[in-house]
Write a protein that holds these residues in place. Structure first.
Motif, PDB file in Angstrom:
ATOM      1  N   LEU A  71     -57.902   5.921 -29.236  1.00  0.00           N
ATOM      2  CA  LEU A  71     -59.267   5.787 -29.043  1.00  0.00           C
ATOM      3  C   LEU A  71     -59.989   7.003 -28.249  1.00  0.00           C
ATOM      4  CD1 LEU A  71     -58.446   2.412 -27.216  1.00  0.00           C
ATOM      5  CD2 LEU A  71     -60.155   2.890 -29.272  1.00  0.00           C
ATOM      6  N   LEU A 116     -52.287  -3.013 -23.999  1.00  0.00           N
ATOM      7  CA  LEU A 116     -53.781  -2.362 -24.306  1.00  0.00           C
ATOM      8  C   LEU A 116     -54.807  -2.938 -23.655  1.00  0.00           C
ATOM      9  CD1 LEU A 116     -54.981  -0.215 -25.959  1.00  0.00           C
ATOM     10  CD2 LEU A 116     -55.454  -1.882 -27.694  1.00  0.00           C
ATOM     11  N   GLU A 161     -54.186   3.555 -27.741  1.00  0.00           N
ATOM     12  CA  GLU A 161     -54.934   3.987 -26.490  1.00  0.00           C
ATOM     13  C   GLU A 161     -55.335   5.577 -26.844  1.00  0.00           C
ATOM     14  OE1 GLU A 161     -55.319   4.367 -21.571  1.00  0.00           O
ATOM     15  OE2 GLU A 161     -53.525   3.798 -22.449  1.00  0.00           O
ATOM     16  N   ALA A 206     -59.977  -4.210 -21.943  1.00  0.00           N
ATOM     17  CA  ALA A 206     -60.823  -4.944 -22.960  1.00  0.00           C
ATOM     18  C   ALA A 206     -60.271  -6.413 -23.061  1.00  0.00           C
ATOM     19  CB  ALA A 206     -60.647  -4.126 -24.178  1.00  0.00           C
ATOM     20  N   ALA A 228     -54.481  -1.566 -20.061  1.00  0.00           N
ATOM     21  CA  ALA A 228     -55.082  -0.192 -20.034  1.00  0.00           C
ATOM     22  C   ALA A 228     -56.537   0.014 -19.926  1.00  0.00           C
ATOM     23  CB  ALA A 228     -54.169   0.560 -20.973  1.00  0.00           C
ATOM     24  N   THR A 229     -56.902  -0.685 -20.818  1.00  0.00           N
ATOM     25  CA  THR A 229     -58.384  -0.549 -21.177  1.00  0.00           C
ATOM     26  C   THR A 229     -59.470  -1.215 -20.498  1.00  0.00           C
ATOM     27  OG1 THR A 229     -58.437  -1.781 -22.996  1.00  0.00           O
ATOM     28  CG2 THR A 229     -57.701   0.462 -23.215  1.00  0.00           C
ATOM     29  N   THR A 279     -64.988   3.826 -25.021  1.00  0.00           N
ATOM     30  CA  THR A 279     -64.791   2.173 -24.515  1.00  0.00           C
ATOM     31  C   THR A 279     -64.394   1.641 -25.235  1.00  0.00           C
ATOM     32  OG1 THR A 279     -66.814   3.067 -22.964  1.00  0.00           O
ATOM     33  CG2 THR A 279     -66.271   0.565 -23.379  1.00  0.00           C
ATOM     34  N   LEU A 280     -63.298   0.780 -25.135  1.00  0.00           N
ATOM     35  CA  LEU A 280     -62.789  -0.434 -25.756  1.00  0.00           C
ATOM     36  C   LEU A 280     -63.555  -1.656 -25.752  1.00  0.00           C
ATOM     37  CD1 LEU A 280     -60.894  -1.208 -28.126  1.00  0.00           C
ATOM     38  CD2 LEU A 280     -58.982  -1.705 -26.502  1.00  0.00           C
ATOM     39  N   GLU A 285     -67.819   4.080 -28.255  1.00  0.00           N
ATOM     40  CA  GLU A 285     -67.214   2.828 -28.125  1.00  0.00           C
ATOM     41  C   GLU A 285     -66.698   2.280 -29.446  1.00  0.00           C
ATOM     42  OE1 GLU A 285     -70.431   0.026 -27.337  1.00  0.00           O
ATOM     43  OE2 GLU A 285     -71.226  -0.240 -29.406  1.00  0.00           O
TER      44      GLU A 285
END
Length: 209
Positions: free
Chosen positions: A52, A76, A49, A82, A79-80, A56-57, A35
Motif C-alpha cells: 500500500l 490488516l 500493508e 480499514a 494496522a490500517t 489510505t486503505l 487511497e
C-alpha cells in the motif's frame, strides 16, 4: 492521479473439510497514489500493508470467506483502520477462521464502492461459496472474480457450502454478460478475459456433470 490495479501474490494454506493445501493467492489493490481498497487480504498482512505504501486503505473487500482469502484481514484492519466488508451469506465460513472478529460491514448485490474516482460494482455470484462476490470496474476494464471464474473454467465446487449448478448460473448470468474484452482478475493464477472464457461454458457444464 489515475486509478490503477496493483498485484501482489502471497502464499499460505487453504483448509476446509479436514484437508489442507498449499496455495498462492492473488491480492488486488485498486486505487491511486493516495487511497486504495484491497481485494482479498490473503496470508500476509505486513506484505499487503507494505504494498500500500502509505496510501489510505478505504476497505478490505472479501470476495468470499474461505480462509486463504481472509486470514490476514483482521491484522490488516488493525494496522490500517480499514473496515472489512463481506457478503452476509458467507458469515458462517468467516466464523470458522475468525470466530472472535466479525466483519465491519456487508456487501450486497449492486452495491457500488468508490475509490480513486472509480466505481466497483458488487456482483453476487454464489456457487464456490454462498456469499461469493465479484467486483466489476468498467473504467479499468476489469472484473475481480475471486474463485468464481478462472482461466479455464469455474472455481471448485466439490466441498462444503458449494454448488456446481449455482456457480454455472452465476457465471452465465452475471459474468459472461460483461464486455468480452473485460479482463478477469482471478483469486489464483493468471488473468484471462470474458471473451476467452465465454465460448467454453457448455464444455464446463458437461465436465461438471
Amino acid at each position: 492521479m489515475a486509478a490503477r490495479i496493483d498485484h501482489l501474490v502471497t502464499s499460505g494454506t487453504f483448509a476446509l473439510d479436514g484437508g489442507e493445501w498449499d496455495v498462492d493467492n492473488n491480492v488486488w489493490i485498486v486505487g491511486d497514489d493516495h487511497e486504495a481498497i484491497v481485494i482479498d487480504a490473503a496470508h500476509d498482512a505486513a506484505a499487503i500493508e507494505a504494498a500500500l505504501g502509505g496510501r489510505t486503505l478505504r476497505a478490505i473487500v472479501c470476495t468470499h470467506a474461505h480462509n486463504d482469502h481472509i486470514d490476514a484481514a483482521p491484522d490488516l484492519a488493525r494496522a490500517t483502520g480499514a473496515p472489512i466488508l463481506l457478503h452476509p451469506d458467507d458469515l458462517p465460513l468467516w466464523l470458522r477462521t475468525h470466530p472472535e472478529h466479525t466483519p465491519d460491514g456487508t456487501l450486497t448485490d449492486g452495491q457500488e464502492l468508490t475509490v480513486a474516482g472509480i466505481v466497483l460494482t458488487v456482483l453476487h455470484t454464489p456457487g464456490h461459496a454462498p456469499g461469493a462476490v465479484c467486483l466489476y470496474a468498467p473504467e479499468l476494464g476489469a472484473v475481480f472474480t475471486g474463485d468464481t471464474l478462472f482461466q479455464g473454467g469455474p472455481g471448485a465446487t466439490g466441498r462444503s457450502f458449494s454448488s456446481f449448478p449455482t456457480i454455472i448460473d452465476s457465471i452465465r448470468d452475471r459474468l459472461l454478460t460483461l464486455p468480452g474484452d473485460t479482463e478477469v482478475r482471478t483469486g489464483h493464477g493468471d488473468p484471462t478475459t470474458i471473451g476467452a472464457e465465454a465460448p467454453h461454458l457448455d464444455e464446463w457444464i458437461k465436465r461438471g456433470h
